[in-house]
Design an enzyme around this catalytic site. Structure first.
Site, mmCIF file in Angstrom:
data_model
loop_
_atom_site.group_PDB
_atom_site.id
_atom_site.type_symbol
_atom_site.label_atom_id
_atom_site.label_comp_id
_atom_site.label_asym_id
_atom_site.label_seq_id
_atom_site.Cartn_x
_atom_site.Cartn_y
_atom_site.Cartn_z
ATOM 1 C CG ASP A 215 -1.946 1.009 1.299
ATOM 2 O OD1 ASP A 215 -2.836 0.942 0.429
ATOM 3 O OD2 ASP A 215 -1.922 1.888 2.178
ATOM 4 C CD GLU A 276 -2.186 2.209 -3.663
ATOM 5 O OE1 GLU A 276 -3.292 2.725 -3.862
ATOM 6 O OE2 GLU A 276 -1.584 2.362 -2.581
HETATM 7 C C1 NOJ Z 1 -4.541 2.837 -0.861
HETATM 8 C C2 NOJ Z 1 -5.664 1.904 -0.564
HETATM 9 O O1 NOJ Z 1 -5.982 1.184 -1.715
HETATM 10 C C3 NOJ Z 1 -6.811 2.748 -0.069
HETATM 11 O O2 NOJ Z 1 -7.989 2.014 0.057
HETATM 12 C C4 NOJ Z 1 -6.409 3.388 1.238
HETATM 13 O O3 NOJ Z 1 -7.423 4.281 1.647
HETATM 14 C C5 NOJ Z 1 -5.105 4.155 1.111
HETATM 15 N N1 NOJ Z 1 -4.118 3.451 0.366
HETATM 16 C C6 NOJ Z 1 -4.520 4.441 2.471
HETATM 17 O O4 NOJ Z 1 -4.044 3.266 3.060
#
Ligand code: NOJ
Length: 549
Positions: A215, A276
């Protein structure tokens, strides 16, 4: 734990894998509390196996107060008691591995929950203490420290700073949170933080987890030195290409992931990871390199409008990027953060989805038939591309966004933190409909934690199981065929009319997607699958055909 929990095999399995994202709280509720859980995921192993994906990725299932749907983690090495136990988790891994399906966990290293024991310790400790150094605490500005240290916004609302209150009730230091106030950012210059995440990666790898989705992978390292630059938004377009942004994509991040790679490679087969990372495309290779995380999400088709030209350009560009990184590309159309693609494709180009959601999905009007035909065509196209595909639970049913959720039920911090002006992401997180009837369409025995609309009945698994032309049947057929047809990681473009995307793989597997309205003739060959019935032997508009020649 028995050895059988580990899945052996080709260490390149991930390069062209199809990974299905499970959003645990909305997948299947086994104990009737309205929240999906780990046993629920285990109970659906046959469904996932029949779907034909290679792996599942679980969004966070850790203890959490759900300030951000679980992306506020209170303990990285446990299962949320609302969702089950570690023993349930072990059973789940065992069940999926027994079917040859791998499991990814979601690692959330940029921030923890404010309920994490370290953050609680930090709040109780003095400014300048070792406990505070694991996070990013700063004195405020102004005569009495009453102003935040700087003007940086949070992704969910106006400010990324929250002021603490000391034990005697007086206001204290401020801490940084790039997301909700319940998500304090870690200090990645602190060796304890670095070590603790390595421990977490080993903990889950030892339990049989095959891969990790990382993440906000681009934000861990920060330059917090003063003077602070002004940052008005977090648009990746505004991140320079030289690693000099104070918050994102900094050069020294690579060191963190090199350390993780050592851990991944200490397992057999090596554990895999996908970042991500919202960085300019040209910088994705830093995360996708075999020396760091190995893969990085490419969200470019997700962001592209329904246009043959845009799709073709995006595909070409990303295949070049993957040559540069040595990794395979990762194709995505939907996930838990965006409006479902069956809805996006049924709305006029340039629709502002935030505004559309505020009208409860009434303006502009959604053309469901168009949206679903395009969604089916796009999914087939994705599955024919070299590289891996990440799909999101419910897309195999052709689910649309639930756009008319009323304000009272919304859970997304975007809604709560941004003055209730943006509804956020709950519309794609509504629990899945497994059956045609029942209080929650078979999700569980109680009503679901987000209300399901009545039209879910016609998109339920039970309903689609018996419809020959259902989206579920199309996904199953496409995934099964893909397994047989998969070829080297290359493609060759075939000359085609302007509104058609036509490419072939080395083994003669052709993908023809008609982005226009007029039916187009197909090349000679065996028609293996189409996303819509042919019209007088031709491929209709908004449809895809797979042909082998
Ligand atoms: C990316 C995640 O996919 C999302 O759902 C989240 O709110 C943010 N990162 C913060 O962790």
């Amino acid at each position: 734990m028995t050895e059988s929990v580990f899945l052996a095999g080709d260490e390149n399995w991930w390069r062209q894998a199809v990974v299905y994202q499970v959003y645990p709280r909305s997948f299947k509720d086994s104990n009737g509390d309205g929240l999906g859980d780990v046993k629920g995921i285990t109970s659906k192993v046959d469904y996932i196996a029949e779907l034909g994906v290679d792996a599942i990725w679980l969004s966070p299932f850790y203890p959490s107060a759900l300030a951000d749907g679980g992306y506020d983690v209170a303990d990285y090495r446990d299962v949320d008691p609302k969702l089950g136990t570690l023993a349930d988790f072990d059973d789940m891994i065992q069940a999926y591995h027994a079917k040859g399906i791998r499991v990814f966990a979601d690692v959330v290293p940029n921030h923890s929950s404010d309920l994490h024991v370290w953050f609680q310790e930090a709040l109780a400790a003095e400014p300048g203490s070792a406990a505070r150094d694991r996070y990013i605490f700063r004195d405020g500005k102004g005569a009495h420290g009453e102003l935040p240290p700087n003007d940086w916004p949070s992704h969910f609302g106006p400010t990324s700073w929250t002021r603490t209150t000391t034990a005697d009730g007086t206001p204290g230091q401020w801490y940084l949170h790039l997301f909700a106030p319940e998500q304090p950012d870690f200090n990645w210059d602190n060796p304890e933080v670095i070590e603790d995440f390595k421990k977490t990666l080993r903990f889950w790898s030892d339990r049989g987890v095959d891969g990790f989705r990382i993440d906000v992978a681009h934000a861990l390292k920060k330059d917090m030195s003063e003077p602070y630059p002004t940052i008005v938004d977090y648009d990746p377009k505004h991140i320079p290409l030289d690693g000099s942004h104070h918050l994102f994509d900094r050069e020294e991040l690579v060191e963190v992931y090199r350390g993780w790679r050592e851990i991944f490679n200490s397992y057999n087969p090596p554990r895999v990871a996908v970042a991500e990372a919202w960085v300019p495309a040209e910088r994705r290779y830093r995360y996708a390199s075999p020396e760091t995380l190995g893969q990085s999400f490419n969200f470019d088709l997700l962001a592209a409008p329904w246009s043959a030209k845009k799709f073709k350009k995006t595909i070409e560009f990303n295949l070049k990027l993957s040559e540069k990184s040595g990794s395979s590309s990762t194709w995505v159309l939907s996930n838990h953060d965006v409006v479902r693609h069956a809805s996006r494709y049924g709305l006029p180009k340039k629709t502002n989805y935030d505004k559309w959601l505020v009208t409860d999905g009434t303006s502009p009007e959604l053309d469901r038939e168009l949206g679903l035909s395009r969604a089916r065509a796009a999914t087939m196209l994705l599955l024919a591309l070299p590289g891996s595909t990440y799909m999101y639970q419910g897309e195999e049913l052709g689910l649309f966004e639930v756009a008319d959720l009323p304000g009272e039920v919304l859970q997304d911090p975007i809604w709560l933190r941004d003055g209730k002006t943006r509804k956020g992401r709950d519309g794609c997180r509504v629990p899945l409909p497994w059956e045609k009837t029942g209080s929650s369409f078979g999700f569980g025995s109680a009503s679901a934690h987000l209300p399901q609309p009545s039209w879910f009945a016609g998109f339920s698994v039970e309903f689609e199981e018996v419809q020959e032309d259902s989206t579920l049947k199309l996904y199953r057929a496409a995934l099964a065929l893909r397994k047989q047809l998969l070829s080297t990681e290359t493609l060759e473009w075939v000359t085609s009319p302007r509104k058609v995307v036509h490419f072939k793989r080395a083994n003669g597997w052709h993908n023809i997607t008609n982005f226009g309205k007029k039916p187009v003739a197909l090349p000679e060959g065996t028609v293996q699958l189409t996303s819509a019935p042919l019209v007088d032997g031709k491929l209709p508009g908004n449809a895809t055909a797979w042909i082998t020649v």
